[in-house]
Design an enzyme around this catalytic site. Structure first.
Site, mmCIF file in Angstrom:
data_model
loop_
_atom_site.group_PDB
_atom_site.id
_atom_site.type_symbol
_atom_site.label_atom_id
_atom_site.label_comp_id
_atom_site.label_asym_id
_atom_site.label_seq_id
_atom_site.Cartn_x
_atom_site.Cartn_y
_atom_site.Cartn_z
ATOM 1 N N ARG A 1 0.778 -1.232 0.000
ATOM 2 C CA ARG A 1 0.000 0.000 0.000
ATOM 3 C C ARG A 1 0.814 1.290 0.000
ATOM 4 O O ARG A 1 0.247 2.363 0.153
ATOM 5 C CB ARG A 1 -1.028 -0.049 1.128
ATOM 6 C CG ARG A 1 -2.193 -0.976 0.752
ATOM 7 C CD ARG A 1 -3.289 -0.987 1.765
ATOM 8 N NE ARG A 1 -2.863 -1.575 3.004
ATOM 9 C CZ ARG A 1 -2.761 -2.889 3.228
ATOM 10 N NH1 ARG A 1 -3.083 -3.741 2.279
ATOM 11 N NH2 ARG A 1 -2.336 -3.352 4.375
ATOM 12 N N THR B 1 1.969 -5.864 3.956
ATOM 13 C CA THR B 1 1.336 -5.252 2.792
ATOM 14 C C THR B 1 1.144 -3.751 3.019
ATOM 15 O O THR B 1 0.855 -3.021 2.089
ATOM 16 C CB THR B 1 -0.047 -5.879 2.503
ATOM 17 O OG1 THR B 1 -0.865 -5.750 3.684
ATOM 18 C CG2 THR B 1 0.076 -7.346 2.128
ATOM 19 N N ALA C 1 -3.173 -12.454 10.654
ATOM 20 C CA ALA C 1 -4.003 -12.933 11.768
ATOM 21 C C ALA C 1 -4.939 -14.082 11.369
ATOM 22 O O ALA C 1 -5.429 -14.787 12.242
ATOM 23 C CB ALA C 1 -4.803 -11.780 12.372
ATOM 24 N N THR D 1 -2.991 -8.037 14.414
ATOM 25 C CA THR D 1 -1.950 -7.474 13.552
ATOM 26 C C THR D 1 -2.283 -6.041 13.147
ATOM 27 O O THR D 1 -3.445 -5.676 12.988
ATOM 28 C CB THR D 1 -1.760 -8.327 12.286
ATOM 29 O OG1 THR D 1 -3.039 -8.569 11.703
ATOM 30 C CG2 THR D 1 -1.097 -9.648 12.635
ATOM 31 N N ASN E 1 -7.985 -8.138 13.835
ATOM 32 C CA ASN E 1 -8.904 -9.132 14.389
ATOM 33 C C ASN E 1 -8.189 -10.187 15.232
ATOM 34 O O ASN E 1 -6.973 -10.290 15.236
ATOM 35 C CB ASN E 1 -9.654 -9.818 13.244
ATOM 36 C CG ASN E 1 -8.727 -10.494 12.255
ATOM 37 O OD1 ASN E 1 -8.205 -9.841 11.364
ATOM 38 N ND2 ASN E 1 -8.494 -11.786 12.416
ATOM 39 N N ASP F 1 -13.915 -10.934 12.424
ATOM 40 C CA ASP F 1 -12.860 -10.332 11.600
ATOM 41 C C ASP F 1 -13.048 -8.815 11.536
ATOM 42 O O ASP F 1 -12.727 -8.176 10.537
ATOM 43 C CB ASP F 1 -12.829 -10.952 10.188
ATOM 44 C CG ASP F 1 -11.564 -10.591 9.416
ATOM 45 O OD1 ASP F 1 -10.572 -10.193 10.053
ATOM 46 O OD2 ASP F 1 -11.577 -10.691 8.175
ATOM 47 N N VAL G 1 -8.515 -8.560 -1.501
ATOM 48 C CA VAL G 1 -9.298 -9.713 -1.038
ATOM 49 C C VAL G 1 -10.568 -9.900 -1.849
ATOM 50 O O VAL G 1 -10.961 -11.021 -2.164
ATOM 51 C CB VAL G 1 -9.611 -9.623 0.478
ATOM 52 C CG1 VAL G 1 -10.561 -8.486 0.794
ATOM 53 C CG2 VAL G 1 -10.185 -10.930 0.987
ATOM 54 N N CYS H 1 -7.761 -24.532 -0.801
ATOM 55 C CA CYS H 1 -7.670 -23.795 -2.073
ATOM 56 C C CYS H 1 -8.480 -22.501 -2.100
ATOM 57 O O CYS H 1 -8.109 -21.534 -2.763
ATOM 58 C CB CYS H 1 -8.156 -24.671 -3.232
ATOM 59 S SG CYS H 1 -7.653 -26.399 -3.121
#
Ligand code: CA
Length: 709
Positions: free
Chosen positions: A138, A182, A199, A261, A281, A326, A568, A631
């Site tokens: 970022r 990130t 986390a 985190t 979270n 979360d 995400v 996966c």
């Protein structure tokens, strides 16, 4: 003025500036170097967020709601990475510095677009496996002739701003552990501060301050207590862990890291010489497994103020005690002085995942206004004015009732995630890139910790669950996104720009009564800040999820943004409507009457590859469970990917058992982040997963055929 006009080699002029450190920025006191170009005048954008206040507001107004129809592309630069581009560029002394996916850094002449240098930290591809939410980065920080970037594998790297050469490297964690970076580093006086993520995997959060010149560690602050048997950490957090945090945890959280985190917001508050950090979270999400269903679990989901010099605790405000959804408090924090009931208050503002808007008094950490929701919320009815605690609905406490699936609104993607919100002092409004969605939670009985993988304790997220498209929609449901214009003084939504689907970008506000935001379909658009009327759009060919920056050189104002869909939502979420994912990300720079254009681009077709023969239902069922466990977090829920990481239903590898095995078990595509699973899966498992995805491909193919008939 917002930033310096022209930085000279002496620190004196700079000291008067609002952003004192920009001074020390490239031409700092310590070294007096020259920028690659020396424009006559520059109004920069020296930090992600534009200033220490991180309000994503530029006072520049040459580009305005009145003339924005003349806004055109001035120049663009192709990047060499194809994953989500999340960085806000910084502009110092006529140079744009921007990080890209895989923690690479580019420097461009901000006027001409000529590349000055580029840096590739060569993060091993397999480290991508540890990144929950894409391998984005970022942004960078600048100070004293150096550019700082946090690499995905935990290295904090200082680069020479003129050449991109490495000055020093600090290892912030062991790359073999599932931590990642990130977020952007931040400059706080003589130090650079960085946090981490992870986390979902089972880690313990912390931030660390390093000396700008040497990279030597100055202090570290842990956000949650460690194993009591191990004793104190010998870090800045020791005292408050003992006094406040330790007694708010129960059970054996330390086996799972505890979480907390600090993966995005870290803000330096000059007014009180403190650093505000946004804490994430719990790990695992499940409160019963994590803490025996007891205690507030400090400092999860909190804003914590640390002494800028020592890293010692000053105050905290916990937004979501007993965090279970979360609901991070890592979302961007904006510092502002705003009028509340006739008095000017120095506040920190945050619109976190949990859906309530927080305005916190920076002098003591208390609520300056009573939080109200900025999106539809069903997990709590409000915040108690006396205690400052959320009033949580009983049915939302999902880990306390093991037979029920609670569908929370908002859910784990958050009512707002990292995508920057902006605050305009002109309108007094905060512009939030809001997401309205639902997400299911169910207690996972028989939870077992799997090192290096997601450990949520949430059966609804990790089991494959229902299989029909309609049924899937009940577990993860996207209602829509919006730009929410929110009045922080009155705790009230003033207007919204309603979007279709989710996956929209961060927001820049300018003095020209404009807001800029990217869309998942590839458009980059401008809106009037006063009323949300869309006034301009540009086909960027790929969704911009990052926020834009604005700067001025030689009397001309520019707007710069990274295009490159991901994050995400780009990975995990199905149902992204027509996302535009190009092979490579791009930096786009606009100005009035800019006449550059992008080369033509036709998004390629990705057909489905259903195998010829139907697989037996028992094998498909086995494969479905394995897919969900191993996966799904990269390739998407229900084998449905938004395309940033391959949609396996559309992969030709699916029709070859041999090729499938080489990729899935042997790690043939390891360099791209697809590690081999031969330590976790056998041939029979791999075939079952192939069978499951094959049937999903067949169903999708069938749906397509039915639609077109
Ligand atoms: Ca998380």
């Amino acid at each position: 003025m917002h930033i310096l006009e022209k930085v000279d080699c002496v620190g004196t002029k700079a000291k008067k500036l609002r952003i004192a450190f920009a001074v020390m920025a490239i031409f700092g006191a310590a070294s007096c170097s020259r920028a690659p170009t020396e424009p006559a005048s520059v109004e920069g954008w020296p930090t992600i967020g534009g200033s220490y206040r991180e309000d994503f507001y530029s006072p520049l107004k040459k580009i305005s709601a009145e003339n924005v129809d003349r806004l055109g592309l001035s120049w663009y630069a192709d990047l060499d990475t194809d994953r989500g581009q999340e960085a806000n560029p910084i502009i110092v002394d006529g140079v744009i510095y921007v990080s890209t996916a895989w923690s690479k850094v580019y420097a461009f002449d901000a006027k001409t677009g000529d590349q000055v240098w580029r840096f590739d930290p060569q993060v091993p591809g397999e480290k991508g496996f540890d990144a929950c939410c894409d391998v984005g980065n970022r942004g960078v920080a600048a100070a004293r002739g150096k550019i700082f970037v946090g690499a995905l594998d935990g290295r904090l790297i200082a680069l020479d701003a003129r050449t991109g050469a490495v000055v020093w490297t600090a290892k912030t964690f062991d790359p073999e552990t599932p931590y990642t970076i990130t977020g952007a580093p931040r400059i706080v006086k003589d130090r650079v501060i960085i946090g981490n993520g992870g986390a979902e995997y089972g880690v313990r959060g912390y931030v660390t301050a390093y000396d700008i010149e040497t990279g030597e560690k100055a202090w570290r602050f842990y956000t949650v207590p460690g194993d009591p048997a191990a004793g104190p950490d010998g870090e800045a957090s020791d005292a408050v862990m003992k006094e406040k945090a330790a007694s708010s945890w129960f059970g054996e959280w330390y086996k799972y890291g505890g979480g907390g985190t600090v993966w995005d917001a870290i803000v330096y508050d000059e007014d009180f010489d403190q650093v505000l950090i946004g804490v994430g979270n719990g790990s695992p999400w499940n409160y019963r497994i994590r803490s025996d269903g007891k205690g507030d679990n400090l400092f999860l989901s909190s804003i914590v103020a640390l002494d800028a010099e020592t890293g010692a605790y000053k105050w905290h405000y916990q937004e979501t005690p007993a965090e279970s959804w979360d609901f991070t408090a890592t979302q961007p924090i904006i510092l502002a002085d705003i009028e509340i009931e006739g008095a000017t208050r120095k506040v920190a503002m945050q619109a976190p995942k949990n859906g309530f808007f927080y305005v916190i008094d920076r002098s003591n950490g208390e609520l300056a206004t009573l939080p109200q929701p900025f999106v539809s919320v069903n997990w709590a009815t409000g915040v108690d004015a006396k205690t400052g605690r959320p009033i949580v609905n009983e049915e939302a406490k999902w880990s306390a009732s093991n037979d029920k699936n609670f569908v929370a609104r908002p859910g784990a993607y958050g009512a707002h995630s990292w995508h920057p919100m902006a605050y305009s002092p002109d309108t007094g409004l905060v512009y939030i890139p809001t997401q309205d969605h639902m997400f299911g939670y169910q207690d996972e009985m028989g939870f077992r910790f799997h090192a290096g993988e997601w450990n949520l304790g949430n059966a609804s997220a990790t089991n494959v669950g229902p299989t029909s498209v309609e049924e899937r929609g009940k577990s993860i449901k996207t209602i829509g996104a919006s730009i929410t214009a929110f009045d922080p003084s009155k705790q009230k939504t003033v207007w919204r720009v309603q979007h279709d689907g989710i996956g929209y970008g961060g927001i820049l506000a300018t003095g020209g009564n404009l807001l800029f935001q990217g869309e998942p379909n590839g458009m980059f658009s401008a809106y009037r800040a006063s009323d949300g009327e869309k006034v301009w759009s540009f086909d960027a060919q790929s969704g911009a999820v990052a926020a834009a920056a604005s700067y001025e050189i030689d009397g001309e104002q520019y707007v710069a943004v990274l295009a490159g869909f991901g994050g995400v939502v780009g990975i995990f979420s199905p149902y992204i409507k027509d996302p535009h994912v190009r092979p490579n990300g791009r930096l786009l720079v606009f100005k009035l009457d800019g006449d550059a254009s992008l080369p033509d681009y036709e998004p390629p077709e990705f057909p489905f590859y259903p195998p010829e023969d139907e697989a037996p239902p028992s094998q498909v069922a086995l494969g479905a469970g394995l897919y969900a466990g191993h996966c799904m977090r990269c390739h998407g829920a229900a084998a449905w990917s938004a395309g940033v990481i391959p949609d396996l239903r559309r992969s030709a590898v699916l029709i070859s058992p041999e090729a499938w095995e080489q990729v899935v078990l042997d790690g043939a595509l390891k360099s791209q982040g697809m590690v081999g699973f031969d330590d976790k899966l056998d041939q029979n498992d791999a075939e079952a997963i192939r069978a499951y995805i094959g049937e999903e491909a067949r169903a999708a193919q069938h749906a397509l055929t039915t639609l077109s008939e």
